[in-house]
Every structure is written in structure tokens, then in C-alpha cells.
Design an enzyme around this catalytic site. Structure first.
Site, mmCIF file in Angstrom:
data_model
loop_
_atom_site.group_PDB
_atom_site.id
_atom_site.type_symbol
_atom_site.label_atom_id
_atom_site.label_comp_id
_atom_site.label_asym_id
_atom_site.label_seq_id
_atom_site.Cartn_x
_atom_site.Cartn_y
_atom_site.Cartn_z
ATOM 1 C CD GLU A 41 12.519 -54.910 -79.517
ATOM 2 O OE1 GLU A 41 13.463 -54.640 -80.405
ATOM 3 O OE2 GLU A 41 11.704 -55.863 -79.688
ATOM 4 C CE LYS A 112 9.174 -57.494 -81.791
ATOM 5 N NZ LYS A 112 10.676 -57.664 -81.673
ATOM 6 C CB CYS A 147 11.712 -54.234 -83.128
ATOM 7 S SG CYS A 147 13.557 -54.606 -83.649
HETATM 8 N N1 LIG Z 1 14.222 -56.979 -81.996
HETATM 9 C C1 LIG Z 1 13.962 -57.188 -83.166
HETATM 10 O O1 LIG Z 1 12.832 -57.559 -83.545
HETATM 11 C C2 LIG Z 1 15.234 -57.251 -84.270
HETATM 12 C C3 LIG Z 1 14.575 -57.438 -85.740
HETATM 13 C C4 LIG Z 1 15.619 -57.675 -86.621
HETATM 14 O O2 LIG Z 1 16.848 -57.567 -86.123
HETATM 15 C C5 LIG Z 1 15.247 -57.638 -87.909
HETATM 16 O O3 LIG Z 1 14.163 -57.425 -88.579
HETATM 17 O O4 LIG Z 1 16.109 -57.392 -88.640
#
Ligand SMILES: NC(=O)CCC(=O)C(=O)O
Length: 266
Positions: A41, A112, A147
Site C-alpha cells: 500500500e 480502498k 490494509c
Molecule cells: N494503512 C492502514 O490501513 C493501517 C491499518 C492499521 O494500522 C491497522 O488496522 O491496525
């Protein structure tokens, strides 16, 4: 099928442009090694480098698109090129993943859906996608997620309902919550009886050390391969036919009960 997850180190000492060029050559090096290459990502900026989102945002067909389309066709691979901060000329920024075919054509773009940060960061700086995205490859259908999406099982169930057999997660997951990453990747694989290919970043940006530990899990929940904390190319061979075999032999997905009645309040 062979997949290579390229766990890029995203550190502040390297410009987005230098990282783009370096990543393109890492993708090209997968010619003849992998059928599918996966990147993480927001690897041009770093998923936690909030100040860089607007500065480095690019149109869908911007510099990352151009270089990655070319790298996919040079290498002759399917390329999930991770995500970019996309500048929509008529809307907000989006955290958008790009998937290219081996001829370098765009096969899918996924905005996303679940933005991270609660009342700050990505959650306020970027817009939310609304559309599920699957991509048909020879031998398997990818379901695309990014993510923080990993925490929302209903998204993955939606992808499976649309034929996904290999769930690809591009991430910039922090070291602080590494235990969640591994657990959730395995849970999504077991409950959906699907392969999970989850590719994170290494390095430290905006003061947030990244977990690395990209992981490939099979439909039985077994870990086929797991990276260490640093920059690494994780290559794994897997048989997509195992998804149908697992779903046939242990048909739990068929026992889903949808549309339950609400509690009556006794
Ligand atoms: N970039 C993200 O989506 C980080 C997600 C995260 O740190 C978490 O779910 O814990």
C-alpha cells in the site's frame, strides 16, 4: 502459480521518484520467476506519511501507473502494483490500488473502502471507495483489499460472493500491531477457504516502524511463506485448485445463514 510479494522498504531518505524507479526494476527482475507480483500500500509515500499524500498525489494514469504498466509488460507478469494516492480531478484523494495484465493494460483499480485513522490521517484526507473489485486471472480470481480492510470480514465475504479465490491485501501495517496482521490474514483465509497474499512494507516513515512480515496463507489457514522485517521479495508457489478442493471437502461456506431476524428483546 507462482507469486512474488515485494515488501518494499519505505524510508524517508529516498524520494518517491527514486523508489518508483527502484521498484520498477524489482518488478522487472520477476520475469520468468513469478506469474503474479504484488506490491504494498502507498509505497511511494508511506501509508502513515499523511503530509505527503497531497504533495505526491497523482492522477490514476500518472507516473506510477506509467512505470508499473511498463514493468508489468517488460516482465510479462500480472502486477498488483499496490496503491497510490490518487488525485481524482472531480473529487477527493483516494487510496487506489492498480492491477495490470502481463501486456501492461489496466485490469482493475480499487479505491480502498475502509480508511484508517479514526478522526485523523487517511480517514480525513482521503475519500472512501464504494465498489468491490475482483480480477479474473488464468486459474484464479483475485479479490482486492487494502490494509485496514483486513479487519472487516464482510468485505472479504463480499469478494468471495463475487468469485474471489485468492485474496490480495496491499498494506502498510505497523510493527505495533503485527500480531493482528498475522492473525487476521489467517482468519480471512480460513473463514473464506481462500488463499491470502498479504504484502506489507518494511522501513520506518513518519516515525512509524513497519511490520514487514508479508505473508501467504493457504485455504486451510496454514502459512505457506512469511517474510522477515526488512525489504524482501517473498516468492511462493501455490495451487489455486486447492480452493475448490477445500470448499468441496469441508463445505462450511455453504452453511452460511443470511438474513437472520433481529433480537426480539426478551
Ligand atoms: N494503512 C492502514 O490501513 C493501517 C491499518 C492499521 O494500522 C491497522 O488496522 O491496525
Amino acid at each position: 502459480m507462482r507469486a512474488s510479494l515485494i515488501q518494499i522498504a519505505v524510508d524517508e531518505g529516498e524520494s518517491a521518484e527514486a523508489r518508483r524507479r527502484r521498484t520498477a526494476s524489482l518488478v522487472r527482475a520477476q520475469a520468468g520467476v513469478a506469474d503474479l507480483v504484488v506490491l504494498p500500500e502507498l509505497w511511494t509515500t508511506g501509508a502513515f506519511a499523511y503530509e505527503a499524500f497531497a504533495a505526491e498525489a497523482e492522477p490514476l494514469e500518472g507516473p506510477t501507473y506509467e512505470l508499473m504498466a511498463k514493468a508489468a509488460s517488460d516482465a510479462g507478469v500480472w502486477l498488483h502494483a499496490g496503491s497510490i494516492p490518487e488525485r481524482d480531478p472531480e473529487g477527493p484523494l483516494y487510496n487506489t490500488s492498480l492491477v495490470f495484465s502481463p501486456s501492461g493494460d489496466l485490469a482493475a483499480a480499487y479505491r480502498k473502502i475502509h480508511r484508517f485513522g479514526f478522526d485523523r490521517g487517511e480517514a480525513v484526507l482521503m475519500g472512501a471507495g464504494r465498489e468491490l473489485v475482483t480480477v479474473r486471472l488464468p486459474g484464479t480470481t483475485l479479490g482486492v483489499a487494502t490494509c485496514y480492510d483486513l479487519r472487516f470480514p464482510e468485505l472479504f465475504r463480499g469478494l468471495v460472493a463475487h468469485g474471489a479465490e485468492t485474496l490480495v491485501v496491499a498494506a502498510g501495517w505497523p510493527e505495533r500491531r503485527r500480531a493482528h496482521w498475522t492473525l487476521l490474514a489467517r482468519a480471512r483465509a480460513v473463514e473464506n477457504q481462500a488463499f491470502v497474499l498479504a504484502c506489507g512494507t518494511a522501513g520506518t516513515h513518519a516515525g512509524v516502524p513497519q511490520a514487514g512480515h508479508s505473508i501467504v496463507v493457504d485455504p486451510w489457514g496454514e502459512v505457506l511463506a512469511e517474510a522477515g522485517p526488512g525489504e524482501q521479495v517473498l516468492t511462493v508457489e501455490f495451487d489455486p485448485a486447492r480452493v475448490a478442493a477445500t470448499r468441496d471437502q469441508f463445505p462450511a461456506l455453504k452453511d452460511r445463514v443470511l438474513g437472520l431476524e433481529p433480537p426480539t428483546g426478551f
